[in-house]
Structures are given as structure tokens and as C-alpha cells.
Design an enzyme around this catalytic site. Sequence first.
Site, PDB file in Angstrom:
ATOM      1  N   TYR A 173       0.827  -1.212   0.000  1.00  0.00           N
ATOM      2  CA  TYR A 173       0.000   0.000   0.000  1.00  0.00           C
ATOM      3  C   TYR A 173       0.859   1.259   0.000  1.00  0.00           C
ATOM      4  O   TYR A 173       0.597   2.218  -0.744  1.00  0.00           O
ATOM      5  CB  TYR A 173      -0.904  -0.042   1.226  1.00  0.00           C
ATOM      6  CG  TYR A 173      -1.820   1.133   1.414  1.00  0.00           C
ATOM      7  CD1 TYR A 173      -2.902   1.341   0.580  1.00  0.00           C
ATOM      8  CD2 TYR A 173      -1.609   2.027   2.463  1.00  0.00           C
ATOM      9  CE1 TYR A 173      -3.758   2.415   0.773  1.00  0.00           C
ATOM     10  CE2 TYR A 173      -2.458   3.096   2.668  1.00  0.00           C
ATOM     11  CZ  TYR A 173      -3.533   3.286   1.818  1.00  0.00           C
ATOM     12  OH  TYR A 173      -4.372   4.349   2.014  1.00  0.00           O
ATOM     13  N   LYS A 177       0.932   4.099  -2.918  1.00  0.00           N
ATOM     14  CA  LYS A 177       0.556   5.482  -2.636  1.00  0.00           C
ATOM     15  C   LYS A 177       1.712   6.445  -2.893  1.00  0.00           C
ATOM     16  O   LYS A 177       1.490   7.609  -3.273  1.00  0.00           O
ATOM     17  CB  LYS A 177       0.049   5.607  -1.199  1.00  0.00           C
ATOM     18  CG  LYS A 177      -1.306   4.947  -0.987  1.00  0.00           C
ATOM     19  CD  LYS A 177      -2.359   5.468  -1.946  1.00  0.00           C
ATOM     20  CE  LYS A 177      -3.766   5.050  -1.568  1.00  0.00           C
ATOM     21  NZ  LYS A 177      -4.780   5.490  -2.556  1.00  0.00           N
TER      22      LYS A 177
END
Length: 302
Positions: A173, A177
Site C-alpha cells: 500500500y 501510494k
Amino acid sequence: MSGGRLCEGRVVIVTGAGRGLGRAHALAYAAEGARVVVNDLGVGLDGTPDPDSPAARVVDEIRAAGGEATAHGGDVATTDGAASLVRTALDTYGRLDTLVNNAGFLRDRMLVNLDEDDWDAVLRVHLKGHFLPLKHAALHWRAEAKQGRRPEARVINTSSGAGLLGSVGQGNYSAAKAGVIGLTLVAAAELGRYGVLVNAIAPAARTRMTERVFAETMAAPGTGFDAMAPENVSPLVVWLGSTAAGVTGRVFETEGGRITVMEGWHPGPTATRPSRWTPREAGETTLKLLSESRTPGRTYGT
């Protein structure tokens, strides 16, 4: 646009808009006069199919409040899904003004336990799922500009504090991002000539993803201001998607009643010499520079 609704007449796509932040953004845009394409694939928290897709429910909410909206259930991390998303806006409303990339999910693991499939799935949805809608929207806006119809287009990408500073247990993640921020900077530099402004937010709010991982922090208070409500993030997103916003290539951290302009990577303490370092000299110099640098900030998990 003093006195009027901020996005009157604009057509806005919001991906992952069936729940959480995306739903809040869609409702907020509609309240400011936008016609909204509500995209949601209708999957569970881990990205597996959910039989009860929520996009139509959000459309119903918008229409019940007197707004205009249409649902789109395609997978924006595929070329066909992203292309059909843009076509839906054009076929339904005849134009596209703003794209909000928001779709995503989590598959958290410590790095040594993180399977390749979990890495690929999260990078696919968060990063590829930003790239493809952005590409297809940009193709339309470039064509408009070349025909002498320069748009006042806006893109808002969704990064995270995890992408800014990392988050333990969220290697996939965090990497995705961080990639969103890089994509934002490139898109802002490339698309400005066509009238497209591109920015990113790093929000903190209570969503299906965060309330499980950070249950205590994200819990709603019994009384008073609910700082973690996703609706707190949407006003900035709506402004960035309007013609009132003339900014591009920036990242904004936002939660509750706080907005922060993030300033990214800047050179810190530096040492130079007119010749090559030896490994020992490089190490000694680096330790000295580290002692002079600012200590890292907090590690985010949202």
C-alpha cells in the site's frame, strides 16, 4: 464564483465512490452543482467481489437530494473499464471536467509474509487504477484542446500518509501510494498545456480500510466534532475539482479541520569535496550529516 455553487454544471467522475471517502466526495460534488459519475466495482475490503454493489445507492442519494448522477460498475484498473468510465461521462452528460481517483483496498502483511499476489493486487488497484482513468480522461482533454476547446479540467489523486512516510505492515500500500504522488507530479507537468491541473491528497478518515486497522483512532466520538468523518476531506477535494482552484502539482494532507501543504523532498545537510570519497570517509561524513538533519516525522498508517 462568489455566491453560486462551486461546481455548477461540471461533470465529475469519482472512482471507488460507493462508500467511505468516495461516497462523501460524490455527495459533496453533487451538492455544489456537479453531475457525478459514481464508479464502484462493488468489492469487499480485500478486493473480492461483493454481491451488493453500492454505486446505485449513492446515485439514489444524489437524485433524492435533487442532483444528477449515474452509476458505473467497471473495473478502472483495466483499459476497457477506464475507457468506458470516460465514455459514460461523455455519453451521459456530453462532457468531462473533473476526475477524482479514489478506488482502492488493503491486503496488509509484514514484508516477509507478503505474497506476490497481494503485492500485485494492491499495486494494480491503487496505482494502475489511477493511471488508466487519468490516461483516458487526458486523451479526451488533449483532443478537446487541439480542437480549440481548451478545457478547465481537474484531476485529484488519492495518496496517503503511508505513501509519504511509510507504514509498518503496509509495504504494498505504501509503495502504491508513493507511486501515486510520482504520477501526480508527472501528470501535472505533462498536462498543463492542455488545461488540466493535477493534484493529490493524503487524507486521514474513517473508512472500511482504516476503521479495521486503526479502530481506536478512527472511532466516532459520542459528542462533538467527528474529526475522522470522511465528509471532512471532501470540501478540499471539491475545491480542487473546481475552476476556482488554479494550483497544480501539489500534495495536500487533510483530516478533520486541518489542511497541510506537503513540501516533499528537499535537500538537507550536504557535504562536498573536489575528489572521490573513500568508503570510510563517506561513512563518517554521512553520519555527521545525519546528526545535523531533522529527525523523521511520524509514521502514518492511512
